[in-house]
Design a protein around this motif. Structure first.
Motif, short mmCIF file in Angstrom:
data_model
loop_
_atom_site.label_atom_id
_atom_site.label_comp_id
_atom_site.label_asym_id
_atom_site.label_seq_id
_atom_site.Cartn_x
_atom_site.Cartn_y
_atom_site.Cartn_z
N SER A 1 0.83 -1.21 0.00
CA SER A 1 0.00 0.00 0.00
C SER A 1 0.87 1.26 0.00
CB SER A 1 -0.98 0.00 1.18
OG SER A 1 -0.31 -0.23 2.36
N TYR A 2 1.97 1.23 0.76
CA TYR A 2 2.83 2.42 0.80
C TYR A 2 3.57 2.59 -0.53
CZ TYR A 2 6.07 5.98 2.45
OH TYR A 2 6.78 7.15 2.59
N SER A 3 4.03 1.47 -1.12
CA SER A 3 4.74 1.53 -2.40
C SER A 3 3.82 2.07 -3.49
CB SER A 3 5.25 0.14 -2.81
OG SER A 3 6.15 -0.32 -1.84
N TYR B 1 4.40 5.21 -5.80
CA TYR B 1 4.33 5.07 -7.27
C TYR B 1 3.39 6.12 -7.86
CZ TYR B 1 3.10 3.00 -11.79
OH TYR B 1 2.87 2.82 -13.11
N MET B 2 2.26 6.33 -7.22
CA MET B 2 1.29 7.32 -7.72
C MET B 2 1.82 8.75 -7.61
SD MET B 2 -2.09 5.44 -6.33
CE MET B 2 -3.33 6.64 -6.66
N GLN B 3 2.78 8.94 -6.70
CA GLN B 3 3.40 10.27 -6.59
C GLN B 3 4.66 10.36 -7.45
OE1 GLN B 3 4.10 10.56 -2.37
NE2 GLN B 3 1.96 10.94 -1.89
#
Lengths: 182, 222
Positions: A62-64, A68-70
Protein backbone atom coordinates in the motif's frame (compact mmCIF):
# COMPACT_ATOMS: atom_id res chain seq x y z
CA UNK A 1 26.94 -22.42 28.06
CA UNK A 2 27.35 -22.77 24.30
CA UNK A 3 23.60 -22.47 23.66
CA UNK A 4 23.48 -19.27 25.74
CA UNK A 5 26.27 -17.80 23.60
CA UNK A 6 24.24 -18.71 20.52
CA UNK A 7 21.21 -16.98 22.07
CA UNK A 8 23.14 -13.74 22.61
CA UNK A 9 24.58 -13.98 19.09
CA UNK A 10 21.04 -14.41 17.79
CA UNK A 11 19.84 -11.31 19.67
CA UNK A 12 22.85 -9.34 18.38
CA UNK A 13 22.15 -10.48 14.82
CA UNK A 14 18.47 -9.52 15.13
CA UNK A 15 19.42 -5.99 16.26
CA UNK A 16 22.00 -5.70 13.46
CA UNK A 17 19.43 -6.83 10.89
CA UNK A 18 16.84 -4.37 12.15
CA UNK A 19 19.35 -1.55 11.56
CA UNK A 20 19.80 -2.33 7.85
CA UNK A 21 18.62 0.56 5.68
CA UNK A 22 19.15 -0.84 2.17
CA UNK A 23 18.18 -4.08 0.50
CA UNK A 24 21.53 -5.09 -1.07
CA UNK A 25 23.15 -6.50 2.12
CA UNK A 26 19.81 -8.07 3.07
CA UNK A 27 19.85 -10.15 -0.15
CA UNK A 28 23.31 -11.50 0.74
CA UNK A 29 22.23 -12.19 4.32
CA UNK A 30 19.21 -14.10 3.04
CA UNK A 31 21.44 -16.19 0.77
CA UNK A 32 23.88 -16.87 3.62
CA UNK A 33 21.04 -17.97 5.92
CA UNK A 34 19.66 -20.12 3.11
CA UNK A 35 23.01 -21.91 2.73
CA UNK A 36 23.40 -22.32 6.49
CA UNK A 37 20.06 -24.12 6.70
CA UNK A 38 21.07 -26.82 4.24
CA UNK A 39 18.35 -29.37 3.50
CA UNK A 40 15.61 -27.60 5.46
CA UNK A 41 16.24 -24.25 3.69
CA UNK A 42 13.30 -24.49 1.28
CA UNK A 43 10.79 -25.64 3.89
CA UNK A 44 11.80 -22.90 6.33
CA UNK A 45 11.94 -20.26 3.58
CA UNK A 46 8.36 -21.09 2.67
CA UNK A 47 7.33 -20.94 6.34
CA UNK A 48 9.12 -17.61 6.86
CA UNK A 49 7.48 -16.20 3.76
CA UNK A 50 4.02 -17.28 4.93
CA UNK A 51 4.60 -15.82 8.40
CA UNK A 52 5.68 -12.37 7.22
CA UNK A 53 3.57 -12.20 4.06
CA UNK A 54 0.25 -10.94 5.35
CA UNK A 55 1.29 -7.93 7.43
CA UNK A 56 4.47 -7.13 5.54
CA UNK A 57 3.16 -7.28 1.99
CA UNK A 58 -0.08 -5.52 2.86
CA UNK A 59 1.69 -2.55 4.50
CA UNK A 60 4.59 -2.26 2.05
CA UNK A 61 2.41 -2.73 -1.04
CA UNK A 62 0.00 0.00 0.00
CA UNK A 63 2.83 2.42 0.80
CA UNK A 64 4.74 1.53 -2.40
CA UNK A 65 1.58 2.14 -4.40
CA UNK A 66 1.29 5.54 -2.79
CA UNK A 67 4.91 6.36 -3.73
CA UNK A 68 4.33 5.07 -7.27
CA UNK A 69 1.29 7.32 -7.72
CA UNK A 70 3.40 10.27 -6.59
CA UNK A 71 6.04 9.23 -9.19
CA UNK A 72 8.58 8.58 -6.47
CA UNK A 73 11.00 5.62 -6.34
CA UNK A 74 9.52 2.81 -4.27
CA UNK A 75 11.66 -0.28 -4.92
CA UNK A 76 14.21 0.48 -2.22
CA UNK A 77 11.50 0.82 0.42
CA UNK A 78 9.55 -2.23 -0.75
CA UNK A 79 12.55 -4.55 -0.95
CA UNK A 80 14.29 -3.31 2.20
CA UNK A 81 11.32 -3.67 4.49
CA UNK A 82 10.19 -7.05 3.17
CA UNK A 83 13.67 -8.52 3.05
CA UNK A 84 14.49 -7.24 6.54
CA UNK A 85 11.30 -8.75 7.91
CA UNK A 86 11.95 -12.01 6.03
CA UNK A 87 15.59 -12.22 7.14
CA UNK A 88 14.66 -11.65 10.78
CA UNK A 89 12.01 -14.35 10.61
CA UNK A 90 14.37 -16.70 8.77
CA UNK A 91 17.04 -16.10 11.41
CA UNK A 92 14.54 -16.96 14.16
CA UNK A 93 13.58 -20.17 12.36
CA UNK A 94 17.27 -21.05 11.90
CA UNK A 95 17.90 -20.42 15.59
CA UNK A 96 14.94 -22.53 16.74
CA UNK A 97 15.83 -25.31 14.28
CA UNK A 98 19.47 -25.55 15.36
CA UNK A 99 19.55 -24.57 19.03
CA UNK A 100 17.76 -26.08 22.00
CA UNK A 101 15.63 -23.08 23.00
CA UNK A 102 14.87 -24.39 26.48
CA UNK A 103 18.57 -24.75 27.21
CA UNK A 104 19.34 -21.35 25.70
CA UNK A 105 16.73 -19.67 27.86
CA UNK A 106 17.66 -21.51 31.06
CA UNK A 107 18.75 -18.34 32.85
CA UNK A 108 16.66 -19.29 35.85
CA UNK A 109 15.40 -22.71 36.88
CA UNK A 110 11.92 -21.29 37.47
CA UNK A 111 11.52 -19.65 34.06
CA UNK A 112 12.98 -22.60 32.21
CA UNK A 113 10.56 -24.95 33.97
CA UNK A 114 7.64 -22.61 33.30
CA UNK A 115 8.48 -22.43 29.60
CA UNK A 116 8.71 -26.21 29.17
CA UNK A 117 5.47 -26.75 31.07
CA UNK A 118 3.62 -24.02 29.13
CA UNK A 119 4.75 -25.24 25.71
CA UNK A 120 3.78 -28.84 26.51
CA UNK A 121 0.33 -27.65 27.64
CA UNK A 122 -0.10 -25.50 24.56
CA UNK A 123 0.63 -28.54 22.38
CA UNK A 124 -1.98 -30.56 24.29
CA UNK A 125 -4.52 -27.73 24.09
CA UNK A 126 -3.97 -27.40 20.34
CA UNK A 127 -4.90 -31.07 19.92
CA UNK A 128 -7.98 -30.65 22.14
CA UNK A 129 -8.97 -27.54 20.16
CA UNK A 130 -8.77 -29.53 16.91
CA UNK A 131 -10.96 -32.22 18.51
CA UNK A 132 -13.51 -29.58 19.61
CA UNK A 133 -13.64 -28.12 16.09
CA UNK A 134 -14.02 -31.56 14.48
CA UNK A 135 -16.74 -32.49 16.97
CA UNK A 136 -18.71 -29.31 16.19
CA UNK A 137 -18.34 -29.85 12.43
CA UNK A 138 -19.41 -33.50 12.56
CA UNK A 139 -22.51 -32.78 14.67
CA UNK A 140 -24.15 -30.11 12.55
CA UNK A 141 -26.35 -30.71 9.53
CA UNK A 142 -27.11 -27.09 8.72
CA UNK A 143 -25.26 -23.87 9.43
CA UNK A 144 -25.67 -22.94 13.13
CA UNK A 145 -27.28 -19.62 14.05
CA UNK A 146 -25.21 -16.87 15.65
CA UNK A 147 -26.80 -17.59 19.05
CA UNK A 148 -25.85 -21.26 18.74
CA UNK A 149 -22.28 -20.30 17.84
CA UNK A 150 -22.12 -17.92 20.82
CA UNK A 151 -23.46 -20.61 23.12
CA UNK A 152 -20.85 -23.05 21.79
CA UNK A 153 -18.03 -20.49 22.13
CA UNK A 154 -19.01 -19.55 25.69
CA UNK A 155 -19.11 -23.16 26.86
CA UNK A 156 -16.01 -24.18 24.87
CA UNK A 157 -13.81 -21.32 26.13
CA UNK A 158 -15.11 -21.72 29.68
CA UNK A 159 -14.51 -25.48 29.28
CA UNK A 160 -10.89 -24.77 28.38
CA UNK A 161 -10.58 -22.47 31.39
CA UNK A 162 -12.02 -25.13 33.69
CA UNK A 163 -9.75 -27.75 32.14
CA UNK A 164 -6.73 -25.45 32.59
CA UNK A 165 -7.45 -24.95 36.30
CA UNK A 166 -8.14 -28.66 36.88
CA UNK A 167 -4.97 -29.68 35.05
CA UNK A 168 -2.89 -27.20 37.00
CA UNK A 169 -4.16 -28.70 40.27
CA UNK A 170 -3.35 -32.22 39.05
CA UNK A 171 0.10 -31.10 37.86
CA UNK A 172 0.77 -29.47 41.21
CA UNK A 173 -0.22 -32.60 43.13
CA UNK A 174 1.88 -34.76 40.78
CA UNK A 175 4.89 -32.47 41.23
CA UNK A 176 4.45 -32.41 45.01
CA UNK A 177 4.10 -36.18 45.29
CA UNK A 178 7.36 -36.61 43.35
CA UNK A 179 9.17 -34.17 45.62
CA UNK A 180 9.55 -31.57 42.89
CA UNK A 181 9.89 -28.06 44.25
CA UNK A 182 10.79 -25.03 42.20
CA UNK B 1 -2.48 -6.87 16.54
CA UNK B 2 0.83 -8.78 16.51
CA UNK B 3 3.53 -6.58 14.99
CA UNK B 4 6.10 -8.66 13.06
CA UNK B 5 9.89 -8.22 13.15
CA UNK B 6 11.40 -5.48 11.01
CA UNK B 7 8.72 -2.79 11.33
CA UNK B 8 9.97 -1.09 14.48
CA UNK B 9 13.17 0.89 14.87
CA UNK B 10 15.79 -0.45 17.32
CA UNK B 11 15.33 2.66 19.49
CA UNK B 12 11.64 1.74 19.90
CA UNK B 13 11.97 -1.93 20.77
CA UNK B 14 15.07 -1.51 22.93
CA UNK B 15 13.30 1.22 24.98
CA UNK B 16 10.18 -0.98 25.18
CA UNK B 17 12.33 -3.90 26.39
CA UNK B 18 13.78 -1.76 29.20
CA UNK B 19 10.23 -0.84 30.27
CA UNK B 20 8.77 -4.34 29.88
CA UNK B 21 11.50 -6.33 31.63
CA UNK B 22 11.07 -4.88 35.16
CA UNK B 23 7.29 -5.07 34.73
CA UNK B 24 7.51 -8.74 33.76
CA UNK B 25 9.75 -9.49 36.76
CA UNK B 26 7.28 -7.69 39.03
CA UNK B 27 4.35 -9.55 37.44
CA UNK B 28 6.13 -12.87 37.96
CA UNK B 29 6.83 -12.07 41.64
CA UNK B 30 3.30 -10.76 42.23
CA UNK B 31 1.85 -13.90 40.67
CA UNK B 32 3.97 -16.14 42.87
CA UNK B 33 2.85 -14.19 45.95
CA UNK B 34 -0.80 -14.33 44.93
CA UNK B 35 -1.01 -17.98 43.95
CA UNK B 36 1.79 -19.38 46.10
CA UNK B 37 2.82 -23.04 45.64
CA UNK B 38 0.51 -23.80 42.77
CA UNK B 39 1.67 -20.82 40.75
CA UNK B 40 3.82 -22.68 38.25
CA UNK B 41 1.24 -25.23 37.28
CA UNK B 42 -1.47 -22.55 37.13
CA UNK B 43 0.63 -20.03 35.18
CA UNK B 44 1.48 -22.56 32.49
CA UNK B 45 -2.17 -23.66 32.27
CA UNK B 46 -3.45 -20.10 31.99
CA UNK B 47 -0.85 -19.28 29.33
CA UNK B 48 -2.00 -22.31 27.35
CA UNK B 49 -5.58 -21.12 27.88
CA UNK B 50 -4.72 -17.68 26.49
CA UNK B 51 -3.07 -19.36 23.48
CA UNK B 52 -6.22 -21.38 22.81
CA UNK B 53 -8.51 -18.35 23.20
CA UNK B 54 -6.55 -16.70 20.39
CA UNK B 55 -7.43 -19.67 18.15
CA UNK B 56 -11.22 -19.21 18.45
CA UNK B 57 -12.78 -17.15 15.68
CA UNK B 58 -15.63 -15.14 17.12
CA UNK B 59 -18.39 -13.99 14.71
CA UNK B 60 -19.06 -10.26 14.98
CA UNK B 61 -22.40 -8.64 13.98
CA UNK B 62 -21.89 -7.36 10.45
CA UNK B 63 -20.62 -10.57 8.91
CA UNK B 64 -16.96 -10.56 9.90
CA UNK B 65 -15.06 -12.36 12.69
CA UNK B 66 -12.06 -11.76 14.92
CA UNK B 67 -10.16 -13.43 17.72
CA UNK B 68 -9.95 -12.51 21.36
CA UNK B 69 -6.82 -12.63 23.56
CA UNK B 70 -8.50 -13.49 26.85
CA UNK B 71 -6.81 -10.66 28.79
CA UNK B 72 -10.05 -9.43 30.38
CA UNK B 73 -11.14 -12.95 31.41
CA UNK B 74 -7.82 -13.62 33.13
CA UNK B 75 -7.66 -10.11 34.66
CA UNK B 76 -11.18 -10.32 36.15
CA UNK B 77 -10.66 -13.85 37.49
CA UNK B 78 -7.03 -13.74 38.64
CA UNK B 79 -6.01 -10.07 38.73
CA UNK B 80 -4.13 -7.86 36.23
CA UNK B 81 -0.59 -8.96 37.11
CA UNK B 82 -1.35 -12.65 36.61
CA UNK B 83 -3.16 -11.86 33.34
CA UNK B 84 -0.34 -9.65 32.05
CA UNK B 85 2.27 -12.28 32.83
CA UNK B 86 0.30 -15.13 31.22
CA UNK B 87 -0.46 -13.16 28.04
CA UNK B 88 3.20 -12.09 27.82
CA UNK B 89 4.41 -15.66 28.25
CA UNK B 90 2.03 -16.76 25.49
CA UNK B 91 3.30 -13.98 23.20
CA UNK B 92 6.90 -15.00 23.94
CA UNK B 93 6.17 -18.63 23.07
CA UNK B 94 4.29 -17.56 19.93
CA UNK B 95 7.22 -15.39 18.82
CA UNK B 96 10.01 -17.86 19.47
CA UNK B 97 8.42 -21.25 18.94
CA UNK B 98 5.54 -20.62 16.54
CA UNK B 99 7.03 -17.66 14.63
CA UNK B 100 3.95 -15.48 15.19
CA UNK B 101 5.02 -11.89 15.93
CA UNK B 102 8.74 -11.57 16.54
CA UNK B 103 11.26 -11.54 19.35
CA UNK B 104 12.44 -7.98 18.60
CA UNK B 105 8.87 -6.71 18.99
CA UNK B 106 7.97 -8.97 21.91
CA UNK B 107 8.31 -6.14 24.48
CA UNK B 108 5.94 -3.87 22.53
CA UNK B 109 3.40 -6.68 22.10
CA UNK B 110 3.72 -7.54 25.80
CA UNK B 111 3.23 -3.93 26.92
CA UNK B 112 0.17 -3.47 24.72
CA UNK B 113 -1.66 -6.82 24.71
CA UNK B 114 -0.32 -8.06 28.06
CA UNK B 115 -0.12 -5.12 30.44
CA UNK B 116 -2.34 -2.43 28.91
CA UNK B 117 -5.22 -4.76 28.00
CA UNK B 118 -5.15 -6.57 31.37
CA UNK B 119 -4.94 -3.46 33.57
CA UNK B 120 -7.53 -1.46 31.64
CA UNK B 121 -9.96 -4.41 31.60
CA UNK B 122 -9.44 -5.04 35.31
CA UNK B 123 -10.02 -1.43 36.38
CA UNK B 124 -12.98 -0.90 34.05
CA UNK B 125 -14.57 -4.00 35.57
CA UNK B 126 -13.76 -2.83 39.09
CA UNK B 127 -15.18 0.64 38.42
CA UNK B 128 -18.38 -0.45 36.67
CA UNK B 129 -19.15 -3.53 38.77
CA UNK B 130 -22.55 -3.23 40.54
CA UNK B 131 -23.30 -0.04 38.57
CA UNK B 132 -24.88 -1.74 35.57
CA UNK B 133 -25.86 -5.20 34.33
CA UNK B 134 -23.12 -7.83 34.63
CA UNK B 135 -23.20 -8.70 30.93
CA UNK B 136 -22.60 -5.08 29.92
CA UNK B 137 -19.79 -4.72 32.46
CA UNK B 138 -18.05 -7.87 31.17
CA UNK B 139 -18.45 -6.76 27.57
CA UNK B 140 -17.12 -3.26 28.29
CA UNK B 141 -14.16 -4.65 30.26
CA UNK B 142 -13.06 -6.82 27.33
CA UNK B 143 -13.78 -4.18 24.72
CA UNK B 144 -11.99 -1.35 26.56
CA UNK B 145 -8.93 -3.50 27.32
CA UNK B 146 -8.36 -4.38 23.68
CA UNK B 147 -9.13 -0.86 22.44
CA UNK B 148 -6.61 0.60 24.94
CA UNK B 149 -4.01 -1.93 23.73
CA UNK B 150 -4.69 -0.86 20.14
CA UNK B 151 -4.09 2.80 21.08
CA UNK B 152 -0.61 1.85 22.37
CA UNK B 153 0.14 -0.12 19.18
CA UNK B 154 -1.17 2.70 16.96
CA UNK B 155 0.99 5.31 18.69
CA UNK B 156 4.12 3.13 18.55
CA UNK B 157 3.56 2.33 14.87
CA UNK B 158 2.62 5.93 14.07
CA UNK B 159 5.85 7.42 15.42
CA UNK B 160 8.07 5.11 13.32
CA UNK B 161 8.32 7.50 10.31
CA UNK B 162 9.90 10.02 12.70
CA UNK B 163 12.50 7.53 13.91
CA UNK B 164 14.13 6.38 10.69
CA UNK B 165 14.35 7.66 7.10
CA UNK B 166 16.59 6.72 4.16
CA UNK B 167 18.70 9.06 2.00
CA UNK B 168 15.61 10.06 -0.01
CA UNK B 169 13.66 10.92 3.11
CA UNK B 170 11.39 7.87 2.91
CA UNK B 171 10.60 5.96 6.11
CA UNK B 172 12.54 2.74 6.59
CA UNK B 173 10.35 1.13 9.24
CA UNK B 174 6.55 1.30 9.52
CA UNK B 175 5.67 3.92 6.90
CA UNK B 176 2.41 5.51 8.03
CA UNK B 177 2.14 8.27 10.62
CA UNK B 178 -0.31 8.81 13.46
CA UNK B 179 -2.89 10.35 11.13
CA UNK B 180 -3.23 6.91 9.49
CA UNK B 181 -2.52 4.50 12.38
CA UNK B 182 -4.92 6.03 14.91
CA UNK B 183 -8.05 5.75 12.72
CA UNK B 184 -7.14 2.41 11.11
CA UNK B 185 -5.68 0.46 14.04
CA UNK B 186 -7.84 1.95 16.80
CA UNK B 187 -10.91 2.19 14.56
CA UNK B 188 -10.77 -1.48 13.56
CA UNK B 189 -10.42 -2.45 17.22
CA UNK B 190 -13.34 -0.25 18.29
CA UNK B 191 -15.55 -1.74 15.59
CA UNK B 192 -14.34 -5.34 15.20
CA UNK B 193 -11.64 -6.87 17.42
CA UNK B 194 -12.84 -5.07 20.55
CA UNK B 195 -16.27 -6.58 19.94
CA UNK B 196 -14.70 -10.06 19.68
CA UNK B 197 -12.89 -9.60 23.02
CA UNK B 198 -16.00 -8.10 24.62
CA UNK B 199 -18.25 -10.92 23.40
CA UNK B 200 -15.74 -13.60 24.47
CA UNK B 201 -15.39 -12.02 27.92
CA UNK B 202 -19.17 -11.76 28.33
CA UNK B 203 -19.83 -15.34 27.18
CA UNK B 204 -17.13 -16.92 29.32
CA UNK B 205 -17.84 -14.88 32.46
CA UNK B 206 -21.57 -15.60 32.13
CA UNK B 207 -20.77 -19.31 31.88
CA UNK B 208 -18.40 -19.13 34.86
CA UNK B 209 -21.07 -17.33 36.94
CA UNK B 210 -23.68 -19.91 35.93
CA UNK B 211 -21.43 -22.79 37.03
CA UNK B 212 -20.51 -20.99 40.27
CA UNK B 213 -24.18 -20.39 41.08
CA UNK B 214 -25.03 -24.05 40.35
CA UNK B 215 -22.21 -25.16 42.67
CA UNK B 216 -23.52 -22.84 45.40
CA UNK B 217 -27.05 -24.23 45.04
CA UNK B 218 -25.76 -27.81 45.28
CA UNK B 219 -23.74 -27.04 48.39
CA UNK B 220 -26.72 -25.20 49.99
CA UNK B 221 -29.02 -28.17 49.31
CA UNK B 222 -26.55 -30.64 50.83
Amino acid sequence: MRTKIYFFLYIGALIALSMQKSYEPLIFIFMALFLMLGKSAFVLARRALLLVAFFSFFITLSYSLMLYMQSQPFWNYFLTLNLRSLDMMYLTLLFTARVNIYEALAFSKELSFLLVLSVSKIMTMQRVFADYSDALRSRRVKKPSRDQIYEYLGSAIAGFLDRSIQESKENFEAMKSRGFHV
Amino acid sequence: MHIPDGFLSPSTYITASFIALPLLIRAFKKTKELIDDESFALLSSLSAFSFVVMMFNIPIPGGTSGHAIGAAILAILFGPWVAAFCISLTLFIQALIFGDGGLSVFAVNSLSMGFTASFVAFYVHKFLKNKMRDNIVFFLSGWSGIVAASVVVAVILGIQPLLGVDALGHPIYFPFGLSVTIPTVVGSHILFFGLAEGIATMLVMRFVEKITNQDKEVSNES
